[in-house]
Design a protein around this motif. Structure first.
Motif, PDB file in Angstrom:
ATOM      1  N   ASN A  15       0.861  -1.180   0.000  1.00 36.06           N
ATOM      2  CA  ASN A  15       0.000   0.000   0.000  1.00 36.06           C
ATOM      3  C   ASN A  15       0.898   1.231   0.000  1.00 36.06           C
ATOM      4  N   GLU A  71     -10.931  -5.525  -7.441  1.00 36.09           N
ATOM      5  CA  GLU A  71     -11.448  -4.852  -6.252  1.00 36.09           C
ATOM      6  C   GLU A  71     -10.911  -5.451  -4.963  1.00 36.09           C
ATOM      7  N   SER A  72      -9.910  -6.279  -5.037  1.00 37.03           N
ATOM      8  CA  SER A  72      -9.353  -6.872  -3.823  1.00 37.03           C
ATOM      9  C   SER A  72      -8.556  -5.837  -3.036  1.00 37.03           C
ATOM     10  N   ASN A  73      -8.384  -6.079  -1.729  1.00 39.30           N
ATOM     11  CA  ASN A  73      -7.581  -5.176  -0.909  1.00 39.30           C
ATOM     12  C   ASN A  73      -6.162  -5.083  -1.456  1.00 39.30           C
ATOM     13  N   TRP A  74      -5.609  -6.226  -1.872  1.00 38.57           N
ATOM     14  CA  TRP A  74      -4.262  -6.243  -2.438  1.00 38.57           C
ATOM     15  C   TRP A  74      -4.185  -5.324  -3.645  1.00 38.57           C
ATOM     16  N   ARG A  76      -6.172  -2.828  -4.578  1.00 37.58           N
ATOM     17  CA  ARG A  76      -6.387  -1.409  -4.282  1.00 37.58           C
ATOM     18  C   ARG A  76      -5.123  -0.752  -3.757  1.00 37.58           C
ATOM     19  N   GLY A  77      -4.438  -1.419  -2.837  1.00 39.82           N
ATOM     20  CA  GLY A  77      -3.208  -0.847  -2.289  1.00 39.82           C
ATOM     21  C   GLY A  77      -2.101  -0.773  -3.310  1.00 39.82           C
ATOM     22  N   ASP A 177      -0.193  -0.361   5.851  1.00 39.53           N
ATOM     23  CA  ASP A 177      -0.626  -1.611   5.239  1.00 39.53           C
ATOM     24  C   ASP A 177      -0.451  -2.745   6.236  1.00 39.53           C
ATOM     25  N   ARG A 178      -1.099  -3.841   5.942  1.00 30.88           N
ATOM     26  CA  ARG A 178      -1.044  -4.984   6.840  1.00 30.88           C
ATOM     27  C   ARG A 178       0.125  -5.874   6.453  1.00 30.88           C
TER      28      ARG A 178
END
Length: 203
Positions: A15, A71-74, A76-77, A177-178
């Motif tokens: 991210n 549209e996944s979190n991955w 998007r970041g 980010d995670r």
């Protein structure tokens, strides 16, 4: 930054701050680190596609993102990264180089190669960029391009057939980010992965 600290800080960042572009002089330094990588026979059979314009980055994601992953979190970041560098290997450069008189081979047979050093050397160059990004206060992530998306990627950027993308790197200033869930596996200790003399106890 000391080398040991650079290595310890290196991790994949997924991210980025979309409002902080990577300065052009920093991009040039990162590419300069890449071309100092070792290569078999000093062949240097690599090519780096640099995507820093918004339209080019969007074209990259459109060409390489599998259906349903946009549209996944991955995703998007990663799409917030202001810079994408795609390292390529070129097998033909290596086959030509080792058919030269100083190498002693009289043909270009790929079967002479125990492993595809063209890919390995492009990986070496990529790692130097990843470490350089840390030293520059940036984050970066190396990831693969799905095989089924490579033709679309080639078409989008007119990539010559001799050049094979070995992956891609997003680079930019880190945002929150995670950590990857894979890190729960823990880092293997040195004695687990090293061996001395005969394949036995670790170093």
């Amino acid at each position: 930054m000391e080398y040991g600290e650079v290595v310890r800080r290196r991790r994949m960042v997924r991210n980025y701050d979309p409002d902080r572009p990577v300065p052009a002089e920093v991009v040039r330094r990162l590419l300069g680190y890449a071309v100092h990588a070792p290569s078999a026979g000093f062949s240097q059979g690599w090519g780096f596609l640099v995507l820093d314009a918004p339209g080019d980055r969007e074209a990259f994601w459109a060409a390489t993102t599998p259906d349903g992953m946009g549209e996944s979190n991955w995703s998007r970041g990663m799409r917030r990264a202001p810079l994408i560098v795609v390292p390529h290997s070129n097998r033909e450069v290596y086959l030509d180089r080792y058919a030269e008189p100083d190498k002693g081979w009289s043909d270009r047979r790929e079967s002479r190669w125990p492993v595809p050093y063209w890919h390995i050397d492009a990986g070496f160059a990529s790692l130097l960029m990843l470490l350089g990004a840390v030293d520059e206060g940036l984050g970066a992530c190396f990831f693969g391009i799905p095989p089924e998306r490579i033709p679309a990627y080639r078409e989008a950027f007119d990539v010559p057939e001799d050049f094979t993308p070995i992956g891609a790197m997003t680079i930019g200033y880190r945002a929150e980010d995670r950590l990857s869930p894979s890190l729960r596996r823990g880092r293997r200790e040195t004695p687990e992965v090293t061996h001395r003399g005969r394949w036995g106890a670790g170093y």
